[in-house]
Design a protein around this motif. Structure first.
Motif, PDB file in Angstrom:
ATOM      1  N   GLU A  28       0.841  -1.322   0.305  1.00 24.01           N
ATOM      2  CA  GLU A  28      -0.093  -0.023   0.050  1.00 24.01           C
ATOM      3  C   GLU A  28       0.831   1.260   0.073  1.00 24.01           C
ATOM      4  OE1 GLU A  28      -3.034  -0.108  -0.717  1.00 24.01           O
ATOM      5  OE2 GLU A  28      -3.935  -1.927   0.417  1.00 24.01           O
ATOM      6  N   LEU A  29       2.105   1.246   0.854  1.00 23.60           N
ATOM      7  CA  LEU A  29       2.841   2.460   0.911  1.00 23.60           C
ATOM      8  C   LEU A  29       3.271   2.734  -0.515  1.00 23.60           C
ATOM      9  CD1 LEU A  29       4.083   4.803   2.494  1.00 23.60           C
ATOM     10  CD2 LEU A  29       5.809   3.107   3.202  1.00 23.60           C
ATOM     11  N   LEU A  30       3.868   1.413  -1.276  1.00 25.51           N
ATOM     12  CA  LEU A  30       4.552   1.725  -2.620  1.00 25.51           C
ATOM     13  C   LEU A  30       3.334   2.332  -3.566  1.00 25.51           C
ATOM     14  CD1 LEU A  30       6.159  -1.869  -2.862  1.00 25.51           C
ATOM     15  CD2 LEU A  30       7.137   0.423  -3.178  1.00 25.51           C
ATOM     16  N   ALA A  31       2.148   1.872  -3.310  1.00 27.30           N
ATOM     17  CA  ALA A  31       1.014   2.388  -4.168  1.00 27.30           C
ATOM     18  C   ALA A  31       0.895   3.831  -4.044  1.00 27.30           C
ATOM     19  CB  ALA A  31      -0.181   1.791  -4.194  1.00 27.30           C
ATOM     20  N   VAL A  32       0.917   4.306  -2.709  1.00 27.18           N
ATOM     21  CA  VAL A  32       0.668   5.870  -2.177  1.00 27.18           C
ATOM     22  C   VAL A  32       1.873   6.674  -2.880  1.00 27.18           C
ATOM     23  CG1 VAL A  32       0.727   7.346  -0.594  1.00 27.18           C
ATOM     24  CG2 VAL A  32      -0.807   5.249  -0.224  1.00 27.18           C
ATOM     25  N   CYS A  33       3.110   6.214  -2.533  1.00 26.63           N
ATOM     26  CA  CYS A  33       4.101   6.834  -3.176  1.00 26.63           C
ATOM     27  C   CYS A  33       4.238   7.127  -4.610  1.00 26.63           C
ATOM     28  CB  CYS A  33       5.517   6.032  -2.476  1.00 26.63           C
ATOM     29  SG  CYS A  33       5.739   6.493  -0.721  1.00 26.63           S
ATOM     30  N   ALA A  34       3.778   5.917  -5.339  1.00 27.27           N
ATOM     31  CA  ALA A  34       4.154   5.937  -6.938  1.00 27.27           C
ATOM     32  C   ALA A  34       3.206   6.914  -7.466  1.00 27.27           C
ATOM     33  CB  ALA A  34       3.572   4.607  -7.455  1.00 27.27           C
ATOM     34  N   ALA A  35       1.842   7.098  -6.737  1.00 21.07           N
ATOM     35  CA  ALA A  35       0.851   8.029  -7.168  1.00 21.07           C
ATOM     36  C   ALA A  35       1.278   9.346  -6.701  1.00 21.07           C
ATOM     37  CB  ALA A  35      -0.532   7.474  -6.513  1.00 21.07           C
ATOM     38  N   ARG A  36       1.697   9.718  -5.857  1.00 17.29           N
ATOM     39  CA  ARG A  36       1.893  10.983  -5.207  1.00 17.29           C
ATOM     40  C   ARG A  36       3.247  11.721  -5.382  1.00 17.29           C
ATOM     41  NH1 ARG A  36      -2.442  12.407  -1.628  1.00 17.29           N
ATOM     42  NH2 ARG A  36      -1.617  14.251  -1.655  1.00 17.29           N
ATOM     43  N   PHE A  37       4.178  10.806  -5.822  1.00 19.94           N
ATOM     44  CA  PHE A  37       5.730  11.186  -5.834  1.00 19.94           C
ATOM     45  C   PHE A  37       6.186  10.727  -7.187  1.00 19.94           C
ATOM     46  CE2 PHE A  37       4.878  11.228  -1.318  1.00 19.94           C
ATOM     47  CZ  PHE A  37       4.508  12.414  -1.182  1.00 19.94           C
ATOM     48  N   PRO A  38       5.872  11.140  -8.200  1.00 22.85           N
ATOM     49  CA  PRO A  38       6.861  10.499  -9.578  1.00 22.85           C
ATOM     50  C   PRO A  38       8.173  11.216  -9.364  1.00 22.85           C
ATOM     51  CG  PRO A  38       4.948  12.072 -10.069  1.00 22.85           C
ATOM     52  CD  PRO A  38       4.698  11.731  -8.665  1.00 22.85           C
ATOM     53  N   GLY A  39       9.125  10.496  -9.639  1.00 25.68           N
ATOM     54  CA  GLY A  39      10.569  10.692  -9.784  1.00 25.68           C
ATOM     55  C   GLY A  39      10.924  10.714  -8.330  1.00 25.68           C
ATOM     56  N   GLY A  40      10.264  10.126  -7.323  1.00 24.90           N
ATOM     57  CA  GLY A  40      10.624  10.115  -5.956  1.00 24.90           C
ATOM     58  C   GLY A  40      11.392   8.733  -5.585  1.00 24.90           C
ATOM     59  N   ALA A  41      11.506   8.356  -4.140  1.00 19.63           N
ATOM     60  CA  ALA A  41      12.089   7.104  -3.681  1.00 19.63           C
ATOM     61  C   ALA A  41      11.149   6.835  -2.509  1.00 19.63           C
ATOM     62  CB  ALA A  41      13.533   7.260  -3.834  1.00 19.63           C
ATOM     63  N   LEU A  42      11.299   5.370  -2.376  1.00 20.07           N
ATOM     64  CA  LEU A  42      11.009   4.826  -0.826  1.00 20.07           C
ATOM     65  C   LEU A  42      12.091   4.095  -0.511  1.00 20.07           C
ATOM     66  CD1 LEU A  42       8.719   4.292   1.121  1.00 20.07           C
ATOM     67  CD2 LEU A  42       8.043   2.420  -0.517  1.00 20.07           C
ATOM     68  N   VAL A  43      12.565   4.376   0.727  1.00 18.98           N
ATOM     69  CA  VAL A  43      13.478   3.468   1.441  1.00 18.98           C
ATOM     70  C   VAL A  43      13.120   2.775   2.406  1.00 18.98           C
ATOM     71  CG1 VAL A  43      15.738   3.394   2.516  1.00 18.98           C
ATOM     72  CG2 VAL A  43      15.542   5.267   0.769  1.00 18.98           C
ATOM     73  N   LEU A  44      12.898   1.460   2.671  1.00 17.17           N
ATOM     74  CA  LEU A  44      12.583   0.543   3.650  1.00 17.17           C
ATOM     75  C   LEU A  44      13.568  -0.083   4.464  1.00 17.17           C
ATOM     76  CD1 LEU A  44       9.597  -1.165   1.751  1.00 17.17           C
ATOM     77  CD2 LEU A  44       9.508   0.878   3.438  1.00 17.17           C
ATOM     78  N   ASP A  45      13.672   0.190   5.673  1.00 18.11           N
ATOM     79  CA  ASP A  45      14.825  -0.228   6.564  1.00 18.11           C
ATOM     80  C   ASP A  45      14.523  -0.930   7.890  1.00 18.11           C
ATOM     81  OD1 ASP A  45      17.487  -0.206   7.480  1.00 18.11           O
ATOM     82  OD2 ASP A  45      17.438   1.824   8.607  1.00 18.11           O
ATOM     83  N   ALA A  46      14.813  -2.097   7.974  1.00 16.83           N
ATOM     84  CA  ALA A  46      15.578  -2.999   6.982  1.00 16.83           C
ATOM     85  C   ALA A  46      14.951  -4.218   6.907  1.00 16.83           C
ATOM     86  CB  ALA A  46      16.808  -3.196   7.623  1.00 16.83           C
ATOM     87  N   LEU A  47      14.322  -4.696   5.732  1.00 17.35           N
ATOM     88  CA  LEU A  47      13.501  -5.970   5.551  1.00 17.35           C
ATOM     89  C   LEU A  47      14.365  -7.380   5.535  1.00 17.35           C
ATOM     90  CD1 LEU A  47      11.240  -4.367   2.620  1.00 17.35           C
ATOM     91  CD2 LEU A  47      10.700  -4.552   4.917  1.00 17.35           C
ATOM     92  N   PRO A  48      13.621  -8.188   6.032  1.00 23.35           N
ATOM     93  CA  PRO A  48      13.861  -9.679   5.767  1.00 23.35           C
ATOM     94  C   PRO A  48      13.745 -10.061   4.518  1.00 23.35           C
ATOM     95  CG  PRO A  48      11.933  -9.711   7.035  1.00 23.35           C
ATOM     96  CD  PRO A  48      12.460  -8.275   6.909  1.00 23.35           C
ATOM     97  N   ARG A  49      14.911 -10.717   3.781  1.00 21.23           N
ATOM     98  CA  ARG A  49      14.760 -11.065   2.530  1.00 21.23           C
ATOM     99  C   ARG A  49      13.447 -11.631   2.068  1.00 21.23           C
ATOM    100  NH1 ARG A  49      19.688 -10.221   0.039  1.00 21.23           N
ATOM    101  NH2 ARG A  49      21.441 -10.126   1.157  1.00 21.23           N
ATOM    102  N   TRP A  50      12.559 -12.491   2.877  1.00 18.68           N
ATOM    103  CA  TRP A  50      11.521 -12.839   2.342  1.00 18.68           C
ATOM    104  C   TRP A  50      10.401 -11.997   1.999  1.00 18.68           C
ATOM    105  CZ3 TRP A  50       7.307 -12.050   5.378  1.00 18.68           C
ATOM    106  CH2 TRP A  50       7.456 -11.921   6.573  1.00 18.68           C
ATOM    107  N   ARG A  51      10.569 -10.846   3.045  1.00 13.68           N
ATOM    108  CA  ARG A  51       9.624  -9.664   2.823  1.00 13.68           C
ATOM    109  C   ARG A  51       9.834  -8.757   1.875  1.00 13.68           C
ATOM    110  NH1 ARG A  51       7.259  -6.732   8.011  1.00 13.68           N
ATOM    111  NH2 ARG A  51       6.718  -8.767   8.227  1.00 13.68           N
ATOM    112  N   ALA A  52      11.222  -8.705   1.482  1.00 14.14           N
ATOM    113  CA  ALA A  52      11.677  -7.714   0.312  1.00 14.14           C
ATOM    114  C   ALA A  52      11.464  -8.385  -0.718  1.00 14.14           C
ATOM    115  CB  ALA A  52      13.382  -7.612   0.504  1.00 14.14           C
ATOM    116  N   ALA A  53      10.942  -9.661  -0.798  1.00 13.19           N
ATOM    117  CA  ALA A  53      10.654 -10.165  -2.448  1.00 13.19           C
ATOM    118  C   ALA A  53       9.466  -9.359  -2.951  1.00 13.19           C
ATOM    119  CB  ALA A  53      10.171 -11.584  -2.314  1.00 13.19           C
ATOM    120  N   ALA A  54       8.417  -8.963  -1.812  1.00 19.85           N
ATOM    121  CA  ALA A  54       7.333  -8.388  -2.245  1.00 19.85           C
ATOM    122  C   ALA A  54       7.683  -7.001  -2.928  1.00 19.85           C
ATOM    123  CB  ALA A  54       6.311  -8.010  -1.348  1.00 19.85           C
ATOM    124  N   VAL A  55       8.708  -6.437  -2.404  1.00 13.27           N
ATOM    125  CA  VAL A  55       9.219  -5.110  -2.876  1.00 13.27           C
ATOM    126  C   VAL A  55       9.917  -4.963  -4.282  1.00 13.27           C
ATOM    127  CG1 VAL A  55      10.648  -3.042  -2.572  1.00 13.27           C
ATOM    128  CG2 VAL A  55       9.435  -4.343  -0.508  1.00 13.27           C
TER     129      VAL A  55
END
Length: 214
Positions: free
Chosen positions: A137-164
């Motif tokens: 959901e956070l990815l969707a919000v940032c993609a819609a509101r902040f084109p050209g922006g970035a999202l940094v998630l700190d720090a995900l286990p690799r199994w959850r990072a797969a979704a990103v």
């Protein structure tokens, strides 16, 4: 009048990010980003020095002092109680503000004054706060509101990072990068005693595509 599809995820995310933290990163704790996460933010600022840095759930984190380039704007988004404590110890300045947003409202994206200059959103201690659904959901919000922006998630286990990483197939996503967090590595702020970062933990950085001019 029914809520828009974007408003519903924002409310849900606000409830998630506004929950009191428990365990080693208790309410009002440092909320520091790890060194690899700060490197990701710094890398974005190298190309967009006038960007806004939005940190969700920062607590009493002091990343502004380490990442300030003299031009950026820093927004720390916290529930009201935590926001009051942060303002008491770290008062707002010309380019650093603390926003208090309760769980029922999630209008922080609209408070970014100049998204055209760039926006990087960072979430410290993401595994303690965000489920896989909330990450999407956070990815969707940032993609819609902040084109050209970035999202940094700190720090995900690799199994959850797969979704990103899967988000890289989305047309609004330009790139997805991961940075390993070494075992035992504290944030680049004060050391966290008794905080052994898992060996298979990564920082995920998502860069969003710039929208073509119409």
């Amino acid at each position: 009048m029914p809520s828009s599809p974007l408003r519903r995820p924002l409310r849900w995310l606000s409830r998630t990010l506004g929950r009191p933290r428990t365990g080693r990163s208790g309410p009002g704790g440092p909320g520091e980003l790890s060194a690899p996460a700060e490197a990701a933010v710094r890398g974005y600022l190298a190309h967009r020095p006038d960007a806004t840095v939005v940190v969700l759930g920062e607590g009493l984190g002091t990343g502004f002092g380490r990442l300030d380039n003299g031009r950026l704007t820093w927004l720390s988004v916290l529930p009201p109680g935590d926001a009051a404590a942060r303002r008491l110890l770290l008062p707002d300045g010309p380019r650093r503000r603390t926003l208090d947003r309760p769980g029922t409202g999630a209008d922080w994206p609209s408070l970014v004054a100049a998204p055209e200059h760039g926006v990087v959103v960072a979430v410290p201690d993401a595994p303690a706060r965000l489920s896989t659904v909330a990450v999407r959901e956070l990815l969707a919000v940032c993609a819609a509101r902040f084109p050209g922006g970035a999202l940094v998630l700190d720090a995900l286990p690799r199994w959850r990072a797969a979704a990103v990483l899967a988000a890289g197939r989305h047309p609004a996503v330009a790139a997805v990068r991961t940075r390993p967090v070494p075992a035992g590595a504290p944030s680049s702020g004060r050391p966290r005693r008794g905080w052994p970062w898992p060996v298979r933990t990564v920082v995920c950085e998502v860069r969003f595509a710039v929208r073509a001019a119409v």
